[in-house]
Structure formats: C-alpha cells, structure tokens
Scaffold this active site. Sequence first.
Site, short mmCIF file in Angstrom:
data_model
loop_
_atom_site.label_atom_id
_atom_site.label_comp_id
_atom_site.label_asym_id
_atom_site.label_seq_id
_atom_site.Cartn_x
_atom_site.Cartn_y
_atom_site.Cartn_z
N HIS A 1 47.33 61.27 104.15
CA HIS A 1 47.18 62.38 103.20
C HIS A 1 48.26 63.45 103.39
CE1 HIS A 1 43.87 64.51 100.67
NE2 HIS A 1 45.06 64.83 100.25
N ASP B 1 41.96 58.05 91.97
CA ASP B 1 42.53 58.65 93.18
C ASP B 1 41.48 59.49 93.89
OD1 ASP B 1 45.10 59.37 94.71
OD2 ASP B 1 44.20 61.32 94.30
N LYS C 1 42.64 58.16 101.06
CA LYS C 1 43.62 58.74 101.99
C LYS C 1 43.03 59.01 103.37
CE LYS C 1 45.45 60.96 97.89
NZ LYS C 1 44.35 61.46 97.06
N TYR D 1 38.22 64.95 99.85
CA TYR D 1 37.70 65.48 98.58
C TYR D 1 36.18 65.43 98.49
CZ TYR D 1 42.50 64.47 96.97
OH TYR D 1 43.85 64.38 96.83
#
Length: 320
Positions: free
Chosen positions: A114, A49, A83, A54
């Site tokens: 997201h 994921d 995302k 990130y």
Amino acid sequence: MAIVGGSAELNTGARIPIIGMGTGSMNMNEEDIKAAVIAALQVGYRHFDTARAYGSEHALGKALNSAFQSGLVSREDVFVTTKLQNTEHDDPVAAIKDSLKNLQLDYVDLFLIHWPVKLRTEIPFSPLKEEDFLPLDIKSTWQGMEQCMEMGLTKAIGVSNFSSKKIEDLLKHAKIPPAVDQVEMNPNWQQKKLRDYCSKHNIHVIAWSPLGAPNTPWGSNAVMDNPLFQEIAQKHGKTRTQVMLRWSLEQGVSPVPKSYNAGRLAENFQVFDWSLTPDDHDKISKLEQKKMQPALTRLSKNYGMGRFECHAPWFKPLRS
Ligand SMILES: NC(=O)c1ccc[n+]([C@@H]2O[C@H](COP(=O)([O-])OP(=O)(O)OC[C@H]3O[C@@H](n4cnc5c(N)ncnc54)[C@H](OP(=O)(O)O)[C@@H]3O)[C@@H](O)[C@H]2O)c1
C-alpha cells in the site's frame, strides 16, 4: 501499456479492466458498500479496488459472493485488488490470507504494497509519532509478496505510492517485477515522469483519486471546479467527471474512481465510445501541477521516517 477495448495487459499477461471501482471511503456502512458494488457490476465494472486499511474488504466480499451465487458474474469475470497494510510488512502471506478470508475468495488478482512505509504492528490506527515508524526492508517485503504469488494467493503483485526511485530500488531485488504502481493521478497531478518510467519498465499505472477526491477530507474540489473541464464537457456533451476519466484512459492509465451512488457509478463508466481532441489534451497538459497531498507522500520519503498530516481515518495526524 497498450489499452485494447476496456482492458489493459499487465506484464503477467493477465488483463486488467481499464476502469475500476474504488472502495476507500469514509462511508464504512456495509449495506451501502454492498449495494454500490452490485450497482457497479450491473453497469459493467469488473475491477474492484480495496485494501485492508479501508475496512471495505468484508462488504466487497459479501457483495461479490452474492453476485457469484446469483449468476450475475463469475469469479473469472472480476478483477480484485487489495493491499498490504503498513503494519504487515513482516508477513505478507499472513496478511493476504486474512484479506482472502474477508473477501471470501481463493485468490485476488492483484496484491499491492500500500505504501513504502512500515509501522509498528501494535499501533496500526493510533496517532503517529516518529518512533512509530520502522525502517522498511523492501527486499524482505517483496520476497513475501513474491511468495504470495508463487502460492497462488494472488495472480499479480505490485506497489502503490512508489516513486520511480523506490521502484528502481525494488527492481534490484525483484525476482518477479511489479505489475502495477497505483498512485495519486489526476489532471492536477499528472505524474508524467513516473508514467514514463513505468512505461519503460512495463509497469501499469493505476490512478487513485482520479477526480481529485472531491468532497472528501483528504482531497479537494480543485480539479472538479476547474472551468476547463466544464468547457470540454459541454463541447462533447459529456460531464466533467467523464472528461477527467476519459483523459486518464487516453494516458494509458486505469482510474479507480469511487462513488457509492448508482447514478454517478453509471456516469463514470460512460467513457468508452468517444475521445478527447488534441486541443483538449493540450489544454489539460498545461494545467498547473499541484499534488493533492504533499504531506501524505512526504511520509514515505525515507521509507517512513517523514511527517504525516492526513485526516483519513486510517492515518491520524503525527503527534509532535
Ligand atoms: N493506493 C492508495 O494509497 C490510495 C489512496 C487513495 C485512494 N485510493 C483508491 O482510489 C479510489 C478513488 O480515490 P478517492 O476516493 O480518493 O477519489 P476520487 O475517486 O477522485 O473521488 C471520490 C469522490 O468523488 C465523488 N464522485 C464520484 N463520482 C462523481 C461524479 N460523477 N460526480 C460528482 N462527484 C463524484 C464521490 O462522491 P460519491 O461517492 O458521493 O459519488 C467522492 O466524494 C479509492 O476509493 C481507493 O480505492 C488508493
């Protein structure tokens, strides 16, 4: 959603490995992420994921590419989720193409919105104030997501941090229904109402912060330190995190715990050959419910016109 062996079936007919490795972390060190992904693959993780927000897509891509080259796994063996960032609602196709470049992949297995939040493009990482938020036209974002799937850039599309009301709204416009809603879920925030709704609509739930995000700026040790988990763990000869993750699985949900530590990655994967008892479930179901981050979800209340007080690096506190 029926879970068979180590995977669950999505409404696309594809299967999602039931435990994933989270890569949203304060630790952005590429070598650490790569080493953790390889360790995870060796243990048996097949779902990874990530998200543009990130900053881990690039390292994940490098690790997966080296695993493909060395023959450790092939592309078909792994399930990759990324995302759409809050600043990218105007062009999901361009966003996913950038993600694919980072990931060194031709397609991802799952592409999620997201947050039900739209931010102005020119200020993605700045401290947020009211005027940084834009009204979100979910119909047009979802059309872009559908286009990503039709172009073969992703095998499935879904949402994250959507309430049942927001999914209801989305379904009014959807040609392709969302396959997944990825939300905060752990024994302290069990999401029963949302899970019932998703189950009725054939939407699989993925649990983020399945351990309550201990030792992170956005989470707490509240779940981990609850003596109930130590008690249940001792009874089964397991650890507290194994109890929490097993509980997620037995709820029909896919957890994506994050660890970059090889020992803890292995520990978190040992949840398949044993079960919790009805008494364990009864005790866990009675836990007081407290959302980890009420402020965080308040953000999305009116498609982004709320206040936000998260300390995560990708969302600085709202300026007042
Ligand atoms: N969609 C969204 O909006 C959203 C939001 C948040 C998170 N996520 C996703 O969900 C993933 C997981 O969420 P999270 O990182 O917030 O929370 P989490 O997985 O509940 O907790 C992560 C923390 O638990 C520690 N940990 C992991 N295994 C452990 C073990 N066996 N024993 C003790 N400590 C352990 C980790 O430390 P070590 O690394 O040192 O082991 C880290 O501090 C993220 O990485 C991201 O992929 C999605």
